[in-house]
Scaffold this motif. Structure first.
Motif, PDB file in Angstrom:
ATOM      1  N   VAL A  89       0.844  -1.189   0.000  1.00  0.00           N
ATOM      2  CA  VAL A  89       0.000   0.000   0.000  1.00  0.00           C
ATOM      3  C   VAL A  89       0.880   1.240   0.000  1.00  0.00           C
ATOM      4  O   VAL A  89       2.049   1.198   0.401  1.00  0.00           O
ATOM      5  CB  VAL A  89      -0.951   0.039   1.225  1.00  0.00           C
ATOM      6  N   GLY A  90       0.317   2.346  -0.458  1.00  0.00           N
ATOM      7  CA  GLY A  90       0.978   3.637  -0.397  1.00  0.00           C
ATOM      8  C   GLY A  90       0.295   4.519   0.625  1.00  0.00           C
ATOM      9  O   GLY A  90      -0.917   4.426   0.841  1.00  0.00           O
ATOM     10  N   ILE A  91       1.083   5.375   1.269  1.00  0.00           N
ATOM     11  CA  ILE A  91       0.554   6.286   2.293  1.00  0.00           C
ATOM     12  C   ILE A  91       0.666   7.706   1.762  1.00  0.00           C
ATOM     13  O   ILE A  91       1.763   8.157   1.426  1.00  0.00           O
ATOM     14  CB  ILE A  91       1.319   6.134   3.618  1.00  0.00           C
ATOM     15  N   VAL A  92      -0.465   8.394   1.679  1.00  0.00           N
ATOM     16  CA  VAL A  92      -0.484   9.777   1.200  1.00  0.00           C
ATOM     17  C   VAL A  92      -0.314  10.695   2.401  1.00  0.00           C
ATOM     18  O   VAL A  92      -1.219  10.819   3.236  1.00  0.00           O
ATOM     19  CB  VAL A  92      -1.790  10.082   0.453  1.00  0.00           C
ATOM     20  N   GLY A  93       0.848  11.317   2.498  1.00  0.00           N
ATOM     21  CA  GLY A  93       1.184  12.152   3.647  1.00  0.00           C
ATOM     22  C   GLY A  93       2.557  11.776   4.165  1.00  0.00           C
ATOM     23  O   GLY A  93       2.994  10.628   4.011  1.00  0.00           O
ATOM     24  N   GLY A 112       3.268  -1.942  -7.759  1.00  0.00           N
ATOM     25  CA  GLY A 112       2.114  -2.831  -7.616  1.00  0.00           C
ATOM     26  C   GLY A 112       1.280  -2.528  -6.387  1.00  0.00           C
ATOM     27  O   GLY A 112       0.795  -3.449  -5.720  1.00  0.00           O
ATOM     28  N   LEU A 113       1.092  -1.249  -6.080  1.00  0.00           N
ATOM     29  CA  LEU A 113       0.314  -0.868  -4.892  1.00  0.00           C
ATOM     30  C   LEU A 113      -1.151  -1.239  -5.084  1.00  0.00           C
ATOM     31  O   LEU A 113      -1.739  -1.003  -6.145  1.00  0.00           O
ATOM     32  CB  LEU A 113       0.441   0.635  -4.637  1.00  0.00           C
ATOM     33  N   LYS A 114      -1.737  -1.836  -4.068  1.00  0.00           N
ATOM     34  CA  LYS A 114      -3.126  -2.281  -4.133  1.00  0.00           C
ATOM     35  C   LYS A 114      -4.098  -1.285  -3.513  1.00  0.00           C
ATOM     36  O   LYS A 114      -5.306  -1.405  -3.686  1.00  0.00           O
ATOM     37  CB  LYS A 114      -3.281  -3.623  -3.415  1.00  0.00           C
ATOM     38  N   LYS A 115      -3.565  -0.304  -2.779  1.00  0.00           N
ATOM     39  CA  LYS A 115      -4.443   0.620  -2.061  1.00  0.00           C
ATOM     40  C   LYS A 115      -3.640   1.852  -1.674  1.00  0.00           C
ATOM     41  O   LYS A 115      -2.425   1.773  -1.468  1.00  0.00           O
ATOM     42  CB  LYS A 115      -4.994  -0.074  -0.818  1.00  0.00           C
ATOM     43  N   LEU A 116      -4.303   3.006  -1.585  1.00  0.00           N
ATOM     44  CA  LEU A 116      -3.680   4.229  -1.084  1.00  0.00           C
ATOM     45  C   LEU A 116      -4.413   4.647   0.182  1.00  0.00           C
ATOM     46  O   LEU A 116      -5.653   4.664   0.224  1.00  0.00           O
ATOM     47  CB  LEU A 116      -3.753   5.349  -2.122  1.00  0.00           C
ATOM     48  N   LEU A 117      -3.647   4.963   1.215  1.00  0.00           N
ATOM     49  CA  LEU A 117      -4.210   5.331   2.516  1.00  0.00           C
ATOM     50  C   LEU A 117      -3.956   6.814   2.768  1.00  0.00           C
ATOM     51  O   LEU A 117      -2.811   7.261   2.764  1.00  0.00           O
ATOM     52  CB  LEU A 117      -3.592   4.491   3.631  1.00  0.00           C
ATOM     53  N   SER A 147      -6.132   3.973 -10.517  1.00  0.00           N
ATOM     54  CA  SER A 147      -6.939   2.748 -10.593  1.00  0.00           C
ATOM     55  C   SER A 147      -6.833   1.917  -9.317  1.00  0.00           C
ATOM     56  O   SER A 147      -6.881   0.694  -9.358  1.00  0.00           O
ATOM     57  CB  SER A 147      -6.495   1.903 -11.784  1.00  0.00           C
ATOM     58  N   VAL A 148      -6.652   2.553  -8.188  1.00  0.00           N
ATOM     59  CA  VAL A 148      -6.585   1.840  -6.907  1.00  0.00           C
ATOM     60  C   VAL A 148      -7.537   2.513  -5.922  1.00  0.00           C
ATOM     61  O   VAL A 148      -7.768   3.727  -5.999  1.00  0.00           O
ATOM     62  CB  VAL A 148      -5.151   1.834  -6.321  1.00  0.00           C
ATOM     63  N   PRO A 149      -8.109   1.755  -4.994  1.00  0.00           N
ATOM     64  CA  PRO A 149      -9.012   2.368  -4.002  1.00  0.00           C
ATOM     65  C   PRO A 149      -8.245   3.250  -3.030  1.00  0.00           C
ATOM     66  O   PRO A 149      -7.073   3.003  -2.720  1.00  0.00           O
ATOM     67  CB  PRO A 149      -9.626   1.165  -3.299  1.00  0.00           C
ATOM     68  N   MET A 169     -12.854   4.381  -5.084  1.00  0.00           N
ATOM     69  CA  MET A 169     -12.867   2.999  -4.616  1.00  0.00           C
ATOM     70  C   MET A 169     -12.113   2.088  -5.579  1.00  0.00           C
ATOM     71  O   MET A 169     -12.211   0.855  -5.509  1.00  0.00           O
ATOM     72  CB  MET A 169     -14.306   2.512  -4.414  1.00  0.00           C
ATOM     73  N   GLY A 170     -11.332   2.722  -6.494  1.00  0.00           N
ATOM     74  CA  GLY A 170     -10.444   1.968  -7.377  1.00  0.00           C
ATOM     75  C   GLY A 170     -11.128   1.363  -8.583  1.00  0.00           C
ATOM     76  O   GLY A 170     -10.574   0.450  -9.211  1.00  0.00           O
ATOM     77  N   LEU A 171     -12.310   1.863  -8.943  1.00  0.00           N
ATOM     78  CA  LEU A 171     -13.071   1.307 -10.055  1.00  0.00           C
ATOM     79  C   LEU A 171     -13.296   2.371 -11.114  1.00  0.00           C
ATOM     80  O   LEU A 171     -13.016   3.553 -10.912  1.00  0.00           O
ATOM     81  CB  LEU A 171     -14.420   0.750  -9.553  1.00  0.00           C
ATOM     82  N   THR A 172     -13.794   1.949 -12.272  1.00  0.00           N
ATOM     83  CA  THR A 172     -14.071   2.874 -13.361  1.00  0.00           C
ATOM     84  C   THR A 172     -15.554   2.846 -13.697  1.00  0.00           C
ATOM     85  O   THR A 172     -16.249   1.852 -13.463  1.00  0.00           O
ATOM     86  CB  THR A 172     -13.255   2.507 -14.616  1.00  0.00           C
ATOM     87  N   GLU A 173     -16.036   3.955 -14.258  1.00  0.00           N
ATOM     88  CA  GLU A 173     -17.443   4.042 -14.629  1.00  0.00           C
ATOM     89  C   GLU A 173     -17.681   3.377 -15.979  1.00  0.00           C
ATOM     90  O   GLU A 173     -16.917   3.571 -16.933  1.00  0.00           O
ATOM     91  CB  GLU A 173     -17.878   5.505 -14.686  1.00  0.00           C
ATOM     92  N   LYS A 174     -18.735   2.625 -16.063  1.00  0.00           N
ATOM     93  CA  LYS A 174     -19.120   1.963 -17.314  1.00  0.00           C
ATOM     94  C   LYS A 174     -20.022   2.912 -18.103  1.00  0.00           C
ATOM     95  O   LYS A 174     -21.111   3.268 -17.668  1.00  0.00           O
ATOM     96  CB  LYS A 174     -19.859   0.661 -17.001  1.00  0.00           C
TER      97      LYS A 174
END
Length: 651
Positions: free
Chosen positions: A143-147, A201-206, A236-238, A532-537
């Motif tokens: 994961v990545g940490i913003v801050g 390969g980060l799966k999430k940003l906090l 593209s990550v939550p 939430m890491g998703l794209t609009e259809k």
């Protein structure tokens, strides 16, 4: 190998650690002398005795310092201080025994031994910790940490000790030099987030922005948070957030408790400030009653009022479960903060006038906050009689009871839907305002006032939990109309401003809370999908994850909400509170309308109620307008339409 080692009994692992220390300390002693002589040497019998005495004392010191009680896989940086102290004691023991045995040792050997002892003892422990934790770290989610502030560093430390996430990168909101390190974790500029997310390969940003600095204005913090979220939206990550500083300080959550983004995070609203001395002066030591005490607004009013330490707080609620919940929560708050407030839970309905009167009289109530209401637009639209009974007659009966009981101040929680309402709920709330305005002109002993505001975040029926649930279930996200807009405010903000406005009342005023800028609901839904890491259809992106579907406006729903009927509000002593110049009707006209509504309600004549609401000066504009009937009775200089009253049945 290490898994088998971890399963051994604790005593065996401690004995192995002691043996390891004896071995590396002996090696440090022999190595320091060899380095000083610049050659390998064989210790004499006296040297061996000196070494054994030194090692014995050193191990005893380590035991006394608690070094062997530490679990290697969870070894903290504090162990460095313990090992340093133990190494210094070992050097002192070596010097003392060398004098005792008349085997003088040079200061160079003592310094070298101390350094080697620290390196060998510390190195074996931290090396073992790294080997034990490496397989677990490899299996953790990157994961990545913003801050890069204190909050971010505490979060990284907590995650490293946990079993789910591995902090792999820090992202600085303001430009920094790349390749900087914090706790061996690289720091990157937020502008490079897309590349770093892909490469690591980060799966999430906090989100862990440090917002506790007192010298930074709240408006800047809100803008910075919103700018950061706008930058993260395209990734593209939550994105999730750590708890607020207030939650951490109160002890309700830990720094490692990660939550989904709330709508207040997405809106970047500035926090509300209140004149606390004025509010406390108005409430402290008084007897206060809150109707609808178990609802979203009523319960927050109770929490805020409790902090002002009234003498008595009466919780008036018709739902047994809701009353139980709020009483239990308030008693826990009282125990934690040592408040001495008498709590009185009362089951009852505002439609029972004698019940309201007896409760207010018995408890010598001085302040009433009337939050009890049916507020869901579609439900009230389908249950017209119950909505009018609760919102209009419930307000009237509670207000008359307040007059009988000698209540000093009565505050109605109103809504922006009372302005030019296209639905029964808004019309009923506007009529409730007219009732209080009429009572304010009929007498002066009880001060009646109204506070009007828009949607509150987190209330029952809020769109945000619904959108989040729909996104997690794979969609679609349902929005009624592409252009629908709403004002938003947090529940604590609204409650604080209600208390503040209540202190300004002189009688009959309609206070309006500044809700900020209106928010487009469709844009809010899209922002939640992206974060939430998703794209609009869409048609241009048929491979997207979540589709936004427009279902059409619900019965009685408006595209745009308003807070004022006129366009000339007055300012007040608080920058976020305005006073509306609203038209009022004399009490005899209002009471005649109430009598007509009462007869229609008793006859279960839904159409007659709608017709009366339409004819009254409420600005009510239903989708299907009822036909007017009966004799005309004017209600003052209304700029809406004349009020007509006829027979009991619709004509």
């Amino acid at each position: 190998m290490f898994e088998r080692f971890l399963q051994w009994p604790r005593l065996i692992k401690r004995l192995m650690t002691v043996a390891s220390d004896i071995l590396v300390l002996g090696l440090a002693l022999w190595g320091s002398v060899s380095l000083h002589r610049d050659q390998l040497y064989a210790p004499s019998q006296h040297d061996v005795l000196l070494y054994l005495l030194t090692l014995t004392v050193t191990v005893a010191v380590f035991i006394r310092l608690g070094l062997y009680r530490a679990v290697l896989r969870f070894l903290s940086d504090r162990a460095i201080l313990t090992i340093s102290a133990g190494s210094l004691c070992s050097v002192a023991a070596l010097w003392f025994f060398s004098l005792l045995l008349q085997k003088p040792i040079s200061s160079a050997v003592l310094v070298t031994y101390g350094a080697l002892a620290f390196l060998f003892v510390g190195g074996t422990r931290f090396g073992t910790r790294a080997l034990i934790n490496r397989p677990g770290a490899r299996n953790k989610e990157a994961v990545g940490i913003v801050g890069v502030g204190d909050t971010a560093r505490q979060l990284a430390s907590a995650l490293q000790q946990g079993t789910e996430f591995r902090p792999a990168a820090f992202f600085a909101p303001t430009p920094v030099a790349d390749l900087s390190l914090i706790a061996a974790i690289p720091v990157y500029n937020l502008g490079h987030a897309e590349r770093v997310v892909r490469e690591l390969g980060l799966k999430k940003l906090l989100l862990a922005l440090d917002e506790s600095a007192e010298d930074v204005p709240p408006s800047f913090k809100s803008r910075q948070r919103l700018q950061v979220l706008n930058q993260l939206e395209s990734l593209s990550v939550p994105v999730q957030a750590v708890p607020s500083v207030s939650c951490l300080v109160s002890g309700r959550v830990r720094i490692s408790d990660i939550r989904d983004l709330e709508v207040e995070d997405l809106l970047g609203r500035e926090s509300v400030s209140i004149h606390n001395e004025q509010v406390q002066q108005a409430i402290a030591g008084c007897n206060v009653l809150v109707t609808g005490a178990g609802g979203s607004i009523g319960s927050e009013l109770c929490r805020q009022i409790l902090r002002q330490q009234p003498q008595k707080l009466v919780l008036f609620e018709q739902s047994e479960y809701a009353l139980y919940q709020i009483e239990r929560e308030l008693r826990q708050l009282m125990a934690a903060d040592r408040y001495e407030v008498e709590l009185v839970p009362v089951l009852g309905s505002v439609l029972h006038r004698r019940r309201c009167s007896s409760v207010m009289t018995e408890n010598q109530v001085e302040l009433v906050y009337h939050a009890a209401a049916y507020k869901h637009v579609p439900l009230v639209e389908h249950n017209v009689i119950e909505g009018v009974q609760n919102n209009v007659f419930g307000t009237w009966y509670a207000a008359e009871a307040a007059i009988e009981a000698g209540v000093q101040r009565f505050v109605l929680i109103s809504t922006d839907k009372a302005v030019r309402p296209p639905n029964v709920m808004g019309a009923s709330k506007r009529l409730a305002e007219l009732v209080l305005q009429g009572l304010a002109t009929r007498q002066s002993a009880t001060v009646f006032t109204m506070v009007r505001f828009g949607n509150v975040l987190g209330s029952s029926g809020s769109v945000v939990p619904l959108f989040r649930e729909q996104i997690r279930e794979g969609g679609p996200v349902t929005v009624t109309h592409p252009d629908i807009c709403r004002f938003f405010m947090t529940i604590p903000e609204a409650a604080q401003l209600v208390l503040q406005a209540g202190t300004m009342a002189g009688g009959g005023e309609v206070f309006v809370l500044d809700m900020g800028e209106p928010v487009k609901i469709a844009d809010l839904a899209r922002k939640m999908i992206h974060l939430m890491g998703l794209t609009e259809k869409t048609l241009s992106n048929p491979g997207g994850d979540i589709e936004v579907v427009f279902t059409g406006l619900r019965p009685g729903e408006k595209l745009f909400e308003e807070l004022l009927i006129g366009n000339d509000p007055q300012g007040t002593t608080h920058p976020r509170i305005m006073m509306a110049r609203e038209h009022a009707e004399p009490w005899h006209q209002v009471s005649e309308l109430l009598e007509q509504l009462s007869r229609a309600s008793r006859a279960f004549d839904r159409q007659r109620i709608i017709q009366l609401l339409y004819q009254a000066p409420l600005g009510y504009q239903p989708v299907e307008r009822p036909e007017a009937s009966g004799a005309d009775i004017g209600m003052g200089a209304s700029n809406v339409r004349p009020f007509k009253v006829g027979g009991d049945k619709a004509g």
